[in-house]
Design a protein around this motif. Structure first.
Motif, mmCIF file in Angstrom:
data_model
loop_
_atom_site.group_PDB
_atom_site.id
_atom_site.type_symbol
_atom_site.label_atom_id
_atom_site.label_comp_id
_atom_site.label_asym_id
_atom_site.label_seq_id
_atom_site.Cartn_x
_atom_site.Cartn_y
_atom_site.Cartn_z
ATOM 1 N N TRP A 196 0.823 -1.215 0.000
ATOM 2 C CA TRP A 196 0.000 0.000 0.000
ATOM 3 C C TRP A 196 0.855 1.261 0.000
ATOM 4 O O TRP A 196 0.512 2.261 -0.634
ATOM 5 N N LYS A 197 1.996 1.232 0.715
ATOM 6 C CA LYS A 197 2.889 2.394 0.711
ATOM 7 C C LYS A 197 3.483 2.627 -0.681
ATOM 8 O O LYS A 197 3.600 3.765 -1.144
ATOM 9 N N LEU A 198 3.856 1.546 -1.352
ATOM 10 C CA LEU A 198 4.404 1.669 -2.704
ATOM 11 C C LEU A 198 3.350 2.223 -3.660
ATOM 12 O O LEU A 198 3.656 3.029 -4.537
ATOM 13 N N ALA A 199 2.105 1.781 -3.484
ATOM 14 C CA ALA A 199 1.008 2.271 -4.327
ATOM 15 C C ALA A 199 0.806 3.766 -4.157
ATOM 16 O O ALA A 199 0.426 4.470 -5.096
ATOM 17 N N GLY A 200 1.077 4.262 -2.944
ATOM 18 C CA GLY A 200 0.850 5.668 -2.628
ATOM 19 C C GLY A 200 1.987 6.597 -2.999
ATOM 20 O O GLY A 200 1.803 7.820 -3.047
ATOM 21 N N ARG A 201 3.164 6.046 -3.272
ATOM 22 C CA ARG A 201 4.312 6.880 -3.638
ATOM 23 C C ARG A 201 4.188 7.357 -5.092
ATOM 24 O O ARG A 201 3.683 6.625 -5.947
ATOM 25 N N LYS A 202 4.692 8.554 -5.360
ATOM 26 C CA LYS A 202 4.612 9.083 -6.732
ATOM 27 C C LYS A 202 5.440 8.244 -7.700
ATOM 28 O O LYS A 202 5.026 7.996 -8.833
ATOM 29 N N ASP A 203 6.629 7.797 -7.228
ATOM 30 C CA ASP A 203 7.502 7.052 -8.137
ATOM 31 C C ASP A 203 6.962 5.643 -8.410
ATOM 32 O O ASP A 203 6.633 5.301 -9.544
ATOM 33 N N THR A 204 6.835 4.836 -7.372
ATOM 34 C CA THR A 204 6.393 3.451 -7.585
ATOM 35 C C THR A 204 4.906 3.376 -7.923
ATOM 36 O O THR A 204 4.493 2.523 -8.710
ATOM 37 N N GLY A 205 4.099 4.265 -7.348
ATOM 38 C CA GLY A 205 2.673 4.266 -7.645
ATOM 39 C C GLY A 205 2.392 4.562 -9.107
ATOM 40 O O GLY A 205 1.378 4.134 -9.653
ATOM 41 N N GLY A 206 3.320 5.276 -9.731
ATOM 42 C CA GLY A 206 3.179 5.586 -11.146
ATOM 43 C C GLY A 206 3.871 4.596 -12.055
ATOM 44 O O GLY A 206 3.829 4.719 -13.270
ATOM 45 N N ARG A 207 4.498 3.586 -11.452
ATOM 46 C CA ARG A 207 5.321 2.659 -12.234
ATOM 47 C C ARG A 207 4.845 1.215 -12.163
ATOM 48 O O ARG A 207 4.932 0.481 -13.151
ATOM 49 N N ILE A 208 4.365 0.768 -10.988
ATOM 50 C CA ILE A 208 3.982 -0.638 -10.842
ATOM 51 C C ILE A 208 2.715 -0.940 -11.640
ATOM 52 O O ILE A 208 1.918 -0.054 -11.924
ATOM 53 N N SER A 225 -4.289 7.003 -3.978
ATOM 54 C CA SER A 225 -2.950 6.709 -4.484
ATOM 55 C C SER A 225 -2.839 6.862 -5.996
ATOM 56 O O SER A 225 -3.822 6.726 -6.729
ATOM 57 N N PRO A 226 -1.622 7.119 -6.488
ATOM 58 C CA PRO A 226 -1.396 7.130 -7.938
ATOM 59 C C PRO A 226 -1.749 5.783 -8.584
ATOM 60 O O PRO A 226 -2.258 5.747 -9.702
ATOM 61 N N ALA A 227 -1.487 4.693 -7.862
ATOM 62 C CA ALA A 227 -1.769 3.357 -8.412
ATOM 63 C C ALA A 227 -3.264 3.166 -8.643
ATOM 64 O O ALA A 227 -3.680 2.623 -9.680
ATOM 65 N N PHE A 228 -4.093 3.607 -7.700
ATOM 66 C CA PHE A 228 -5.548 3.472 -7.862
ATOM 67 C C PHE A 228 -6.029 4.316 -9.043
ATOM 68 O O PHE A 228 -6.870 3.871 -9.838
ATOM 69 N N LYS A 229 -5.495 5.519 -9.151
ATOM 70 C CA LYS A 229 -5.905 6.401 -10.245
ATOM 71 C C LYS A 229 -5.531 5.825 -11.603
ATOM 72 O O LYS A 229 -6.210 6.076 -12.597
ATOM 73 N N ARG A 230 -4.457 5.038 -11.630
ATOM 74 C CA ARG A 230 -4.035 4.384 -12.872
ATOM 75 C C ARG A 230 -4.775 3.057 -13.091
ATOM 76 O O ARG A 230 -4.536 2.389 -14.083
#
Length: 297
Positions: A196-208, A225-230
């Motif tokens: 969940w922390k990785l999902a929320g980070r700008k770098d990893t959340g935008g990459r995973i 999180s960026p991950a959810f938005k993607r």
């Protein structure tokens, strides 16, 4: 230097090559590895338009008959130790600290990267143990090695910001070595806090490109999180008798994702009578990752 003008034919070849490369990226599908042995037992029920599945798990069959020594050593037919030829125990120096990790497969030019983040009391060695958890770690190692992939099992100092920073640095390093790779993070038990922390980070959340929560926890911050938005695919595997992270809580969180978006790419597999470690043993790596590859942003 003179500018070279391509002929129409050369231009056609370049365009065809680019289209083929794009098609390959979209068409990536993991080839089988012992699929008959690792297939799910019978399905008891389904729901949520097929996104939710209840699987018939039985300890007597799925541990005692599958393992030569219950919970310690699986029967030989479930593993192929030849994959150790492409396994390395490495150290990566990063600004967040030194990250010890085991890498299996292609450390450069990989088509897919899968990380496993262990839970409380675990280490990088858990995620590459060929014989425990019914041979399921050996399977993911072989799946990556056999599909031009890379599998990573790291150590990290905690399940908070420092641990997340080190795992993010590891992902960043290998993503640069394999810029075309899809990246999936699997988290066992308390390791889910890092997912969940990785999902929320700008770098990893935008990459995973996908998250796998195996006998793990939930986090409402995911929705911001960026991950959810993607619309990064999320898989949940949970035992119905998990006393560490109750199945009802994880099911409620899964349904809250669908409540936000009925078409969000998420799946939940409930192992009926399974306990805390059951999903790590039973999750179908190939089926889950192929689904994620088809949905990945």
């Amino acid at each position: 230097m003179a500018l070279r003008i391509l002929s129409p034919f050369h231009g056609f070849l370049v365009a065809a090559f680019v289209l083929c490369a794009v098609d390959y990226a979209h068409a990536l599908e993991l080839k089988p590895f012992k699929d008959d042995l690792f297939a799910y037992p019978a399905t008891l029920s389904t729901g949520d338009g097929g996104a939710y599945t209840v699987i018939d798990y039985r300890e007597m069959r799925d541990i005692n008959q599958r393992d030569e020594v219950p919970e310690k050593r699986v029967h030989p037919q479930y593993t192929d130790a030849g994959v150790r030829k492409v396994q390395q125990d490495l150290m990566l120096k990063t600004d967040a600290g030194d990250v010890r990790h085991v890498a299996v497969g292609k450390t450069q030019g990989a088509a897919i990267i899968v990380l496993y983040l262990h839970g409380q009391g675990g280490s990088r060695k858990q995620g590459v143990d060929d014989f425990t958890f019914g041979g399921n770690f050996n399977r993911i190692k072989n799946l990556m090695a056999g599909n031009d992939g890379l599998y990573l099992s790291p150590d990290f100092p905690d399940f908070g910001d420092k641990g997340a920073a080190q795992v993010a640095a590891l992902i960043d390093h290998y993503a640069e070595q394999s810029p075309g790779a899809k990246i999936f993070v699997a988290c066992g038990s308390m390791g889910g806090a890092l997912c969940w922390k990785l999902a929320g980070r700008k770098d990893t959340g935008g990459r995973i490109n996908g998250l796998l929560l195996l006998g793990s926890l939930w986090d409402e911050s995911f929705f911001a999180s960026p991950a959810f938005k993607r619309r990064v695919p999320v898989f949940f595997g949970q035992g119905s008798h998990d006393v560490v992270f109750p199945v009802a809580n994880q099911e409620a969180f899964f349904r809250s994702i669908l409540a936000k978006s009925k078409t969000y790419p998420t799946r939940f597999v409930r192992f009926e009578t399974g306990t805390h470690g059951t999903p790590v043993r039973m999750a179908d790596w190939r089926g889950t990752l192929n689904w994620m590859l088809s949905k990945a942003p």
